[in-house]
Motif scaffolding. Structure first.
Motif, PDB file in Angstrom:
ATOM      1  N   GLU A 116       0.828  -1.207   0.000  1.00  0.00           N
ATOM      2  CA  GLU A 116       0.000   0.000   0.000  1.00  0.00           C
ATOM      3  C   GLU A 116       0.866   1.261   0.000  1.00  0.00           C
ATOM      4  O   GLU A 116       0.563   2.240  -0.693  1.00  0.00           O
ATOM      5  CB  GLU A 116      -0.936   0.016   1.215  1.00  0.00           C
ATOM      6  CG  GLU A 116      -1.559  -1.306   1.631  1.00  0.00           C
ATOM      7  CD  GLU A 116      -2.273  -2.067   0.536  1.00  0.00           C
ATOM      8  OE1 GLU A 116      -2.007  -1.833  -0.646  1.00  0.00           O
ATOM      9  OE2 GLU A 116      -3.107  -2.919   0.869  1.00  0.00           O
ATOM     10  N   ILE A 117       1.936   1.253   0.797  1.00  0.00           N
ATOM     11  CA  ILE A 117       2.846   2.403   0.824  1.00  0.00           C
ATOM     12  C   ILE A 117       3.524   2.576  -0.530  1.00  0.00           C
ATOM     13  O   ILE A 117       3.671   3.696  -1.028  1.00  0.00           O
ATOM     14  CB  ILE A 117       3.892   2.230   1.945  1.00  0.00           C
ATOM     15  CG1 ILE A 117       3.216   2.288   3.320  1.00  0.00           C
ATOM     16  CG2 ILE A 117       4.966   3.311   1.854  1.00  0.00           C
ATOM     17  CD1 ILE A 117       4.123   1.902   4.472  1.00  0.00           C
ATOM     18  N   LEU A 118       3.910   1.450  -1.138  1.00  0.00           N
ATOM     19  CA  LEU A 118       4.509   1.509  -2.475  1.00  0.00           C
ATOM     20  C   LEU A 118       3.535   2.116  -3.479  1.00  0.00           C
ATOM     21  O   LEU A 118       3.929   2.919  -4.334  1.00  0.00           O
ATOM     22  CB  LEU A 118       4.915   0.110  -2.944  1.00  0.00           C
ATOM     23  CG  LEU A 118       6.367  -0.320  -2.761  1.00  0.00           C
ATOM     24  CD1 LEU A 118       6.567  -1.736  -3.291  1.00  0.00           C
ATOM     25  CD2 LEU A 118       7.311   0.644  -3.474  1.00  0.00           C
ATOM     26  N   GLY A 119       2.270   1.723  -3.384  1.00  0.00           N
ATOM     27  CA  GLY A 119       1.265   2.276  -4.290  1.00  0.00           C
ATOM     28  C   GLY A 119       1.155   3.778  -4.138  1.00  0.00           C
ATOM     29  O   GLY A 119       1.098   4.521  -5.128  1.00  0.00           O
ATOM     30  N   GLY A 120       1.123   4.252  -2.893  1.00  0.00           N
ATOM     31  CA  GLY A 120       1.078   5.693  -2.657  1.00  0.00           C
ATOM     32  C   GLY A 120       2.314   6.396  -3.190  1.00  0.00           C
ATOM     33  O   GLY A 120       2.225   7.495  -3.762  1.00  0.00           O
ATOM     34  N   ALA A 121       3.486   5.754  -3.033  1.00  0.00           N
ATOM     35  CA  ALA A 121       4.738   6.339  -3.510  1.00  0.00           C
ATOM     36  C   ALA A 121       4.765   6.424  -5.037  1.00  0.00           C
ATOM     37  O   ALA A 121       5.218   7.424  -5.616  1.00  0.00           O
ATOM     38  CB  ALA A 121       5.918   5.514  -3.006  1.00  0.00           C
ATOM     39  N   ILE A 122       4.280   5.380  -5.701  1.00  0.00           N
ATOM     40  CA  ILE A 122       4.221   5.383  -7.175  1.00  0.00           C
ATOM     41  C   ILE A 122       3.293   6.502  -7.647  1.00  0.00           C
ATOM     42  O   ILE A 122       3.576   7.201  -8.625  1.00  0.00           O
ATOM     43  CB  ILE A 122       3.747   4.011  -7.696  1.00  0.00           C
ATOM     44  CG1 ILE A 122       4.809   2.947  -7.426  1.00  0.00           C
ATOM     45  CG2 ILE A 122       3.436   4.078  -9.191  1.00  0.00           C
ATOM     46  CD1 ILE A 122       4.335   1.520  -7.705  1.00  0.00           C
ATOM     47  N   ALA A 123       2.177   6.679  -6.937  1.00  0.00           N
ATOM     48  CA  ALA A 123       1.228   7.742  -7.292  1.00  0.00           C
ATOM     49  C   ALA A 123       1.876   9.118  -7.150  1.00  0.00           C
ATOM     50  O   ALA A 123       1.703   9.994  -8.020  1.00  0.00           O
ATOM     51  CB  ALA A 123      -0.014   7.644  -6.409  1.00  0.00           C
ATOM     52  N   LEU A 124       2.613   9.340  -6.071  1.00  0.00           N
ATOM     53  CA  LEU A 124       3.282  10.628  -5.867  1.00  0.00           C
ATOM     54  C   LEU A 124       4.351  10.870  -6.931  1.00  0.00           C
ATOM     55  O   LEU A 124       4.559  12.011  -7.360  1.00  0.00           O
ATOM     56  CB  LEU A 124       3.905  10.676  -4.469  1.00  0.00           C
ATOM     57  CG  LEU A 124       2.913  10.807  -3.307  1.00  0.00           C
ATOM     58  CD1 LEU A 124       3.633  10.681  -1.963  1.00  0.00           C
ATOM     59  CD2 LEU A 124       2.180  12.151  -3.378  1.00  0.00           C
ATOM     60  N   GLU A 125       4.993   9.794  -7.373  1.00  0.00           N
ATOM     61  CA  GLU A 125       5.968   9.932  -8.452  1.00  0.00           C
ATOM     62  C   GLU A 125       5.278  10.358  -9.741  1.00  0.00           C
ATOM     63  O   GLU A 125       5.782  11.218 -10.486  1.00  0.00           O
ATOM     64  CB  GLU A 125       6.717   8.617  -8.670  1.00  0.00           C
ATOM     65  CG  GLU A 125       7.821   8.698  -9.730  1.00  0.00           C
ATOM     66  CD  GLU A 125       8.475   7.366  -9.981  1.00  0.00           C
ATOM     67  OE1 GLU A 125       9.715   7.302  -9.966  1.00  0.00           O
ATOM     68  OE2 GLU A 125       7.736   6.373 -10.206  1.00  0.00           O
ATOM     69  N   MET A 126       4.103   9.784 -10.025  1.00  0.00           N
ATOM     70  CA  MET A 126       3.352  10.138 -11.224  1.00  0.00           C
ATOM     71  C   MET A 126       2.840  11.575 -11.159  1.00  0.00           C
ATOM     72  O   MET A 126       2.845  12.295 -12.159  1.00  0.00           O
ATOM     73  CB  MET A 126       2.170   9.181 -11.404  1.00  0.00           C
ATOM     74  CG  MET A 126       2.554   7.750 -11.719  1.00  0.00           C
ATOM     75  SD  MET A 126       1.099   6.655 -11.827  1.00  0.00           S
ATOM     76  CE  MET A 126       0.288   7.313 -13.287  1.00  0.00           C
TER      77      MET A 126
END
Length: 417
Positions: A116-126
Motif C-alpha cells: 500500500e505504501i509503495l502504491g502511494g509512492a508510485i502515485a506521488l511519483e506520477m
C-alpha cells in the motif's frame, strides 16, 4: 521509558473503538471491498491480464468464494463471542499455537503495508515526480498522523467513494472495448495453470483473500455492538451480516474481473506485458482522455492511503490481541503493532529495486500465510467451548478446512513451479 514498558505489560486496557466507529455507516463488508482495489490488487490483476489474457479469471472467482465463506465465518466469531480473531486465539489456544500464527499474521500485515505504501509512492511519483523512496516516507508519515490522531475517520468515506468510482469505471469501460466474452466465461470457471503463472496466481489469491482483513473484520464488527446475548438478536444480526458480506464481495469480484478483462483486451491482445503500474493508466483513457494519468494517479494515491490505514489497524488489532486486548490506538499494544507494520514496511522499501515486482511478491506472501490463519479460525469457530450453540456445522467445518487445504496445495505448487 520505564513507564512505557510497564504499560506494555498491562492486559486491562478497555475496549474503545474510536475511529473504527466510522464503519457503522459503511458496513464491515465494504472495508474488505476497499481491499479489492488497493495497489496490490491493481498490480496483480494487470499482470494477470497482460501476461495470460483471460485464463486466470478463475482465480478471482475462487478467491471471492473463499472470501465470502471466510469473512462471514470470522464475523460470526466476533458477533457471538465479542472477541476479535486475535483475542479469541489468545484466550482459547495454547501460546505455542497462537503466538507463531499471530506473529506470521503481523508479518502478513507488514507485507500488505509495504504494497500500500509503495502504491502511494508510485502515485506521488506520477503526480509530482517525487522519487519512490521519498514518496514512501511521505505516505507513511501521513498515514501515521491520521491513525494516531483518529483524523482519518473524517475523510475515510470520501476516500472510499473516490476509489470506488475509479473501480466502477473499470466495469463501465467493459462496454467500450472489445471483450472476448466466450474466452472470459471459460476463464472464470475453468482452472488453468499456464507456464510461469504460479507467482501471479498466488499474488491474485493473496490480493483478494488478505489474512489481515480476517483479523480486522472480526474487530470492526465490534463497532456495531453486534455481540448480543439472546438468540433472536444474534440470528438477526448474522443474517444481515451475511447480506452485507455477499453484496460487498460480489462488487469486489466484478471490479477485480474488470481489471483483468481490460488488461487482457488491451495489453495481452497487443502483446504488451505490464511491468510498471503507471502503464495501466491507459486503461482509463477511453473515459478520461488526456486527464487519465492524473485521475489514475489520484485514485492510486487514495487507494494506497486508505488501505495502508486498514493494514495498520489490522496490525494493531493482531498485536493487541496477543495481550488479550481489543484495538485502541491510544493503548501501547495497538500503537506498537501499528508502528511495527508501517515502520518495517517502509524500511523494506529502501531495499526494493523494482516497485512493481515488489507489489506482486508482497501479495504472494499473503497467500503463504493464509492457510495458518484459516486453520486457526476454523479451529476456533468449530469449538463448542468458544462458540456455544453457534459452533460450525460439520458441513461448514468441511468447507472451511477444504479452503485451507486448497490454498496450502497452491502454495506447494508455487514452491515446485
Amino acid at each position: 521509558m520505564k513507564g512505557i514498558f510497564q504499560d506494555l505489560k498491562r492486559k486491562d486496557h478497555k475496549r474503545y473503538l474510536g475511529g473504527l466507529d466510522v464503519f457503522k455507516y459503511i458496513g464491515p463488508g465494504l472495508l474488505v471491498t476497499v481491499g479489492f482495489i488497493d495497489p496490490g490488487n491493481w498490480a496483480s490483476n494487470f499482470a494477470a491480464g497482460s501476461e495470460f489474457g483471460y485464463s486466470l479469471l478463475w482465480v478471482v472467482t475462487l478467491s471471492t468464494i473463499m472470501l465470502i465463506v471466510l469473512q462471514h465465518n470470522v464475523a460470526h466469531l466476533g458477533i457471538v463471542t465479542g472477541l476479535c480473531l486475535s483475542e479469541a486465539a489468545t484466550k482459547y489456544t495454547p501460546k505455542w499455537v497462537s503466538r507463531p500464527i499471530l506473529g506470521t499474521a503481523v508479518l502478513a500485515s507488514i507485507s500488505t503495508s509495504l504494497a500500500e505504501i509503495l502504491g502511494g509512492a508510485i502515485a506521488l511519483e506520477m503526480l509530482l515526480d517525487i522519487p519512490i523512496i521519498w514518496g514512501a516516507v511521505l505516505t507513511t508519515l501521513f498515514v501515521s498522523i491520521m491513525l494516531f490522531t483518529n483524523s482519518y475517520k473524517k475523510i475515510e468515506r470520501s476516500i472510499i467513494a473516490f476509489v470506488s468510482v475509479i473501480g466502477l469505471s473499470f466495469i463501465y469501460e467493459l462496454f467500450l472495448v472489445e471483450i472476448d466474452w466466450s474466452a472470459a466465461t471459460a476463464g472464470w470457471v475453468t482452472p488453468s495453470f499456464p507456464k510461469g503463472s504460479m507467482l501471479i496466481i498466488m499474488s491474485v489469491l493473496g490480493a483478494v483473500v488478505m489474512p489481515h482483513n480476517l483479523f480486522l473484520h472480526s474487530e470492526v464488527i465490534q463497532s456495531h455492538e453486534y455481540n448480543k446475548k439472546d438468540d433472536a438478536s444474534i440470528k438477526k444480526v448474522l443474517k444481515y451480516e451475511l447480506f452485507d458480506t455477499l453484496f460487498s464481495m460480489i462488487v469486489g469480484w466484478a471490479i477485480n474481473s474488470a481489471m483483468i478483462l481490460l488488461a487482457a483486451a488491451t495489453f495481452f491482445k497487443s502483446g504488451i506485458q505490464v511491468e510498471e503500474l503507471q502503464q495501466a493508466k491507459s486503461l482509463l483513457e477511453p473515459l478520461l482522455g488526456s486527464n487519465a494519468a492524473i485521475v489514475f494517479a489520484l485514485a492510486l494515491l487514495m487507494a494506497g492511503i486508505s488501505s495502508t490505514i486498514t493494514s495498520g489497524m489490522a496490525a494493531g488489532s493482531i498485536f493487541a490481541g496477543i495481550f488479550g486486548e481489543s484495538y485502541h490506538i491510544k493503548d501501547s499494544h495497538s500503537q506498537l503493532g501499528v508502528l511495527l507494520s508501517l515502520g518495517i514496511a517502509l524500511l523494506l522499501i529502501f531495499f526494493i529495486g523494482d516497485p512493481f515486482k515488489g507489489l506482486i511478491i508482497s501479495q504472494m506472501i499473503l497467500s503463504i500465510q493464509l492457510p495458518f490463519t484459516v486453520f486457526l479460525q476454523v479451529g476456533l469457530t468449530s469449538s463448542r467451548k468458544v462458540m456455544g450453540d453457534y459452533v460450525n456445522s460439520r458441513w461448514s467445518t468441511f468447507v472451511l478446512y477444504s479452503i485451507a487445504i486448497i490454498v496450502s496445495v497452491l502454495n506447494i505448487m508455487l514452491l515446485f513451479s
